[in-house]
Design a protein around this motif. Sequence first.
Motif, short mmCIF file in Angstrom:
data_model
loop_
_atom_site.label_atom_id
_atom_site.label_comp_id
_atom_site.label_asym_id
_atom_site.label_seq_id
_atom_site.Cartn_x
_atom_site.Cartn_y
_atom_site.Cartn_z
N VAL A 193 0.89 -1.46 0.19
CA VAL A 193 0.23 0.11 0.11
C VAL A 193 0.93 1.51 -0.07
N LEU A 194 0.78 2.02 -1.29
CA LEU A 194 1.34 3.14 -0.91
C LEU A 194 0.25 4.29 -0.39
N ARG A 195 1.15 4.86 0.66
CA ARG A 195 -0.20 5.95 0.89
C ARG A 195 0.36 7.33 1.50
N GLU A 196 -0.21 7.70 1.90
CA GLU A 196 0.19 9.31 2.66
C GLU A 196 1.28 8.90 3.45
N ILE A 197 1.86 10.14 3.81
CA ILE A 197 3.32 9.68 5.32
C ILE A 197 2.32 10.89 6.12
N VAL A 198 2.45 10.43 7.44
CA VAL A 198 0.86 10.86 8.31
C VAL A 198 2.52 11.16 9.71
N GLU A 199 2.31 12.43 10.40
CA GLU A 199 3.32 12.77 11.65
C GLU A 199 3.51 10.89 12.72
N ARG A 200 3.02 10.28 12.51
CA ARG A 200 2.27 9.29 13.57
C ARG A 200 3.79 8.20 12.45
N ASP A 201 3.86 8.84 11.01
CA ASP A 201 5.58 7.73 11.17
C ASP A 201 6.72 8.31 11.31
N ALA A 202 6.04 9.55 12.21
CA ALA A 202 7.89 10.29 12.08
C ALA A 202 9.12 9.69 12.43
N GLU A 203 8.51 8.44 13.49
CA GLU A 203 10.06 7.96 14.16
C GLU A 203 10.50 7.23 13.11
N GLN A 204 9.56 6.28 11.99
CA GLN A 204 10.15 5.51 11.25
C GLN A 204 10.74 6.02 10.26
N ILE A 205 10.54 7.62 9.90
CA ILE A 205 11.21 8.30 8.49
C ILE A 205 13.06 8.84 9.17
N LEU A 206 12.94 8.55 11.73
CA LEU A 206 14.09 9.21 11.07
C LEU A 206 14.80 8.02 10.79
N ALA A 207 13.87 6.73 11.57
CA ALA A 207 15.18 5.79 11.50
C ALA A 207 15.96 5.67 9.52
N MET A 208 14.84 5.64 9.13
CA MET A 208 15.98 5.76 7.62
C MET A 208 16.04 7.02 7.15
N HIS A 209 16.33 8.28 7.47
CA HIS A 209 16.70 9.19 6.99
C HIS A 209 18.15 9.56 8.19
N GLY A 210 17.84 9.28 9.30
CA GLY A 210 18.99 9.41 10.43
C GLY A 210 20.13 8.44 10.19
N ASP A 211 19.58 7.47 8.60
CA ASP A 211 21.27 6.57 8.91
C ASP A 211 21.89 7.20 7.97
N PRO A 212 23.47 7.16 8.43
CA PRO A 212 24.58 7.50 6.96
C PRO A 212 24.30 6.93 6.22
N GLU A 213 24.32 5.67 6.67
CA GLU A 213 24.06 4.26 5.13
C GLU A 213 23.53 4.31 4.32
N LEU A 214 22.46 4.77 5.19
CA LEU A 214 21.15 4.81 4.02
C LEU A 214 21.29 6.52 3.17
N MET A 215 21.40 7.08 4.26
CA MET A 215 21.03 8.06 3.45
C MET A 215 22.86 8.95 2.57
N ARG A 216 23.87 7.64 2.23
CA ARG A 216 24.55 8.68 1.56
C ARG A 216 24.45 8.74 0.01
N TRP A 217 23.01 8.35 -0.12
CA TRP A 217 23.06 8.17 -1.60
C TRP A 217 21.77 9.53 -1.56
N PHE A 218 20.99 9.94 -0.76
CA PHE A 218 20.10 10.46 -0.91
C PHE A 218 19.89 12.29 -1.31
N GLY A 219 21.08 12.43 -0.70
CA GLY A 219 21.56 14.50 -1.50
C GLY A 219 21.07 14.77 -0.34
#
Length: 189
Positions: free
Chosen positions: A16-42
């Motif tokens: 399911v591709l759905r809207e990103i909402v406030e309750r997703d912030a912790e998971q967004i931080l887990a991904m977007h706070g990961d230096p290895e994952l973000m090395r390509w993100f820009g």
Amino acid sequence: MSETAAFPVIQTERLVLREIVERDAEQILAMHGDPELMRWFGTDPLKDLAAARALVKRFASWRLDENPGARWGIQVREQPGLLGTCGLFRWDRNWRKCMIGYELATHAQKQGFMRETLTAVMTWGFAQMALNRIEAMVHPDNLGSLKLLRQLGFVDEGCLRQVGYWGGRYHDMLQLSLLRSEWPAANTD
């Protein structure tokens, strides 16, 4: 896309591709706070939950921008939590083009989730946004992303020298694109 329109939920065989909402912030931080994952993100990795909440709001604001777009949260059907995100943004209605960007949590990679997501999002973009062109900018060392985009039909257009800046240094980016005429699912009318 506008503030009053319902967010366009897309369902695939597994996702399911759905809207990103406030309750997703912790998971967004887990991904977007990961230096290895973000090395390509820009961008530099997020530092805290407040930054993740601000990113959730920024994604939501794309629907209101002059050059709008949408950013979907990627979720396995019937399972809570996000695997990643995918977005169409910088929509130029006059030129009928936009950019695509995405990331997937490390634990969800190499399972076909991003191929399934990109196929659905690009099909939706060609149909609902009347796009003729979808562009992607990818770091030259991001071999997995380059391979996937090329398999989906994206064509290399060249190298944009030192166009990106994150992690305290400049980065080259490869420009790729996919045209409506090259996407079989867009031509089934």
